[in-house]
Scaffold this motif. Sequence first.
Motif, short mmCIF file in Angstrom:
data_model
loop_
_atom_site.label_atom_id
_atom_site.label_comp_id
_atom_site.label_asym_id
_atom_site.label_seq_id
_atom_site.Cartn_x
_atom_site.Cartn_y
_atom_site.Cartn_z
N LYS A 1 2.58 13.67 1.73
CA LYS A 1 2.51 13.12 0.13
C LYS A 1 2.60 11.67 0.07
CE LYS A 1 5.82 15.62 -1.64
NZ LYS A 1 6.83 16.32 -2.13
N THR A 2 1.61 11.02 -0.73
CA THR A 2 1.65 9.40 -0.89
C THR A 2 2.63 8.95 -1.94
OG1 THR A 2 -0.64 9.75 -0.32
CG2 THR A 2 0.07 7.63 -1.05
N TYR A 3 3.31 7.88 -1.41
CA TYR A 3 4.29 7.16 -2.36
C TYR A 3 4.12 5.73 -1.95
CZ TYR A 3 6.72 11.78 -1.80
OH TYR A 3 7.04 12.91 -1.79
N PHE B 1 -4.60 6.89 -5.96
CA PHE B 1 -3.70 5.98 -5.15
C PHE B 1 -3.00 4.77 -5.94
CE2 PHE B 1 -6.50 8.63 -2.59
CZ PHE B 1 -5.51 9.31 -1.82
N ALA C 1 2.23 8.25 -5.81
CA ALA C 1 0.79 7.71 -5.95
C ALA C 1 0.03 8.70 -6.96
CB ALA C 1 0.14 7.22 -5.08
N ARG D 1 11.03 6.33 -3.90
CA ARG D 1 9.70 6.69 -3.68
C ARG D 1 8.93 7.17 -4.96
NH1 ARG D 1 10.08 11.22 0.95
NH2 ARG D 1 10.97 10.13 2.75
N GLN E 1 0.87 -1.35 0.05
CA GLN E 1 0.03 0.09 -0.01
C GLN E 1 0.90 1.19 0.13
OE1 GLN E 1 -2.67 -0.39 3.47
NE2 GLN E 1 -3.55 -2.27 2.74
N PRO E 2 0.52 2.36 -0.70
CA PRO E 2 1.14 3.70 -0.48
C PRO E 2 1.35 4.05 0.73
CG PRO E 2 -1.01 3.95 -1.45
CD PRO E 2 -1.12 2.31 -1.34
N LEU E 3 2.38 4.64 1.19
CA LEU E 3 2.71 5.11 2.33
C LEU E 3 2.61 6.73 2.53
CD1 LEU E 3 5.71 3.13 3.45
CD2 LEU E 3 3.20 2.41 3.80
N LYS E 4 2.15 7.47 3.44
CA LYS E 4 2.11 8.81 3.34
C LYS E 4 3.31 9.42 4.12
CE LYS E 4 -1.15 12.48 4.15
NZ LYS E 4 -2.32 12.94 4.38
#
Length: 635
Positions: A391-393, A417, A413, A410, A384-387
Amino acid sequence: MRFAVSMLSVLGIASIIGTVLKQNEPYENYIIKFGQFWFEAFEKLGLYDVYHAAWFLLILLFLVISTSLCIYRNTPLMLKEWKTYKEHAAEKSLRAFSHQASYAVQASAEQVQTKLTDYLGGQGFTYKLKPQDNGDVLIAAKAGTHQRLGYIFTHAAIVIICFGGILDGNLPFKIQEMLGHKKIEVLDIPESQVPAVSRLSISNPSFRANMTLPEGVSDDVAFVRVRDGYLVQELPFRVALKDFRIEHYATGQPKSFESDIVITDPELAAPLEKTISVNHPLIYKGIAIYQSDFQDGGSELKFKVWDLAANKLLSGHIDGVVAKKGTLGTGDQALAVEFNEFRKFNIMNLSPDGKGKPRNVGPNTTYKLRDQSGQAREYVTYMQPLKLDGKTYFVSGMRETVQEDFRYLRIPADEDFSIDGFMQLRQAMRDPAKQLEIARHLSKQSPTADPKLQQQFEQSVQRLLSTFASGGFTQLSQVIEKAVPEAERQKAADTYFKLLNASALEAYNLNLAAQGKPAMALNPQTLAFLQDALNAMNDLFYYGTPYYFQLDDFKHKEASGLQLTKSPGQKWVYLGSALLVLGIFSMFYIRERRVWLLIKANTQEVLFAMSSNRKNLDFDQEFDRTQQQLGQLLS
């Protein structure tokens, strides 16, 4: 005695080390933790398996022999002192005592004797009467002589504890290893292929072994980790894992876990079923089965894999199973994929200042890609993307050796997402046909009357995109250094980077238009996404592999980690510990006191003397109190 105490001190220090330093870990873990120099130093000292080290067992053996001889030599004398009343003391020696007094009496000798014996009995003394040749009577009394048993108990406890340590020290294996009858296996081979010289029979008196069982699987062997290898310990029964359960806190951290195991033995009329949990083992045939940990039991993984060199998503999913291997590619470019680990829960603190609350960021998987020469890189990818930093990566780490820390990539997303937006953007910016289309769209946004200039602009954009696609920012910097004077390089770099951002925006909008979606608005969020995307494209040149794995689905299978111990010395250590406590309390809290009362019939006098093995303030106070009470009794 000094040497024995020194050896006890060494054992105490070694036991502290064996408690603080986790024992029998794989040597790679120690190398990572301490470095090569200290790893070798500690390994030579045997600190990674203190309780089975040769010097540790030799010290135990020395203490058993030394202390046993001490008990043999001194016990008869101590028992004799414990039983005797010392009723042969002479009047002259009694008057020489530092704690003595005399009393004049008027009553008869028989009356005085009765009063004194009643008094001594009331004070907890046992006594013995010794008539003298001249008609006098000596009363010899004692109390607290059980204190001498404390010395015997304490020394016997040391012998028993050390004997228990020797029993659990796996001494038979060490002797067999010295004689060449046993050998540690260091190769990673299936258990069935381990030779007899590296196997321990069911008659092995003591061991501490580990077993990992997935649900629905059974086994009748366990593995004993020894130095840089292992031994296979055969069991007199078969263990099967029926079910494994684990509970988590709200953060995702493990709260408790337990296993339903089934013991199958020809000696049993029916299989034995038992639920074990941490600190609640099952003991069968002298072997304790502990719930030690939990691991992956061969989870099934599905990956979306991008061929970074060909700029495309491989058709279908790539399947993998934890602890197994696969192959990707063909010919000399083929890579072996080793799926090492899968973790369903990962508790991390992703707050910018590090003061936030840790939370579960979802599953991740660790795998290695090994080339034809045997060189491997290890990767970790989060599903899953991490914040991060608001920001979301999508995050993936890479390292070349286990001693290194992961270096993380990194990938931003997109608005859904998803990682697809970035991959499509990268594909567009690396496609020559799309590069030409991007250049034409940019030139239309800045129309000029001179077609030649417009054509030059389009060619410049194409060269810029081609240069970036071949080597990222590094390649672009080299081109600037060669073609632009030093004084104008910063200005040229700013121009190129602005043009690169504009090209990225145009490429992204071309992809959106192809999907029937509206164009991306130019705002700070859009610029941040494009800048992060360009940084990720640049970092992919150092990612070390032409493939990017993204975990897309999984079927989690758990396995229970069991520890099996056979410890015949455990009961001896418990017995020795109880004796040690009893002996120390006897020595410290029981005071031996002896009293002599000489009744002199001819002179109507009573001579009182008192002694103790510890002459301290308490004894002085007791003597004064006894002296006063005897004075009142005889007056």
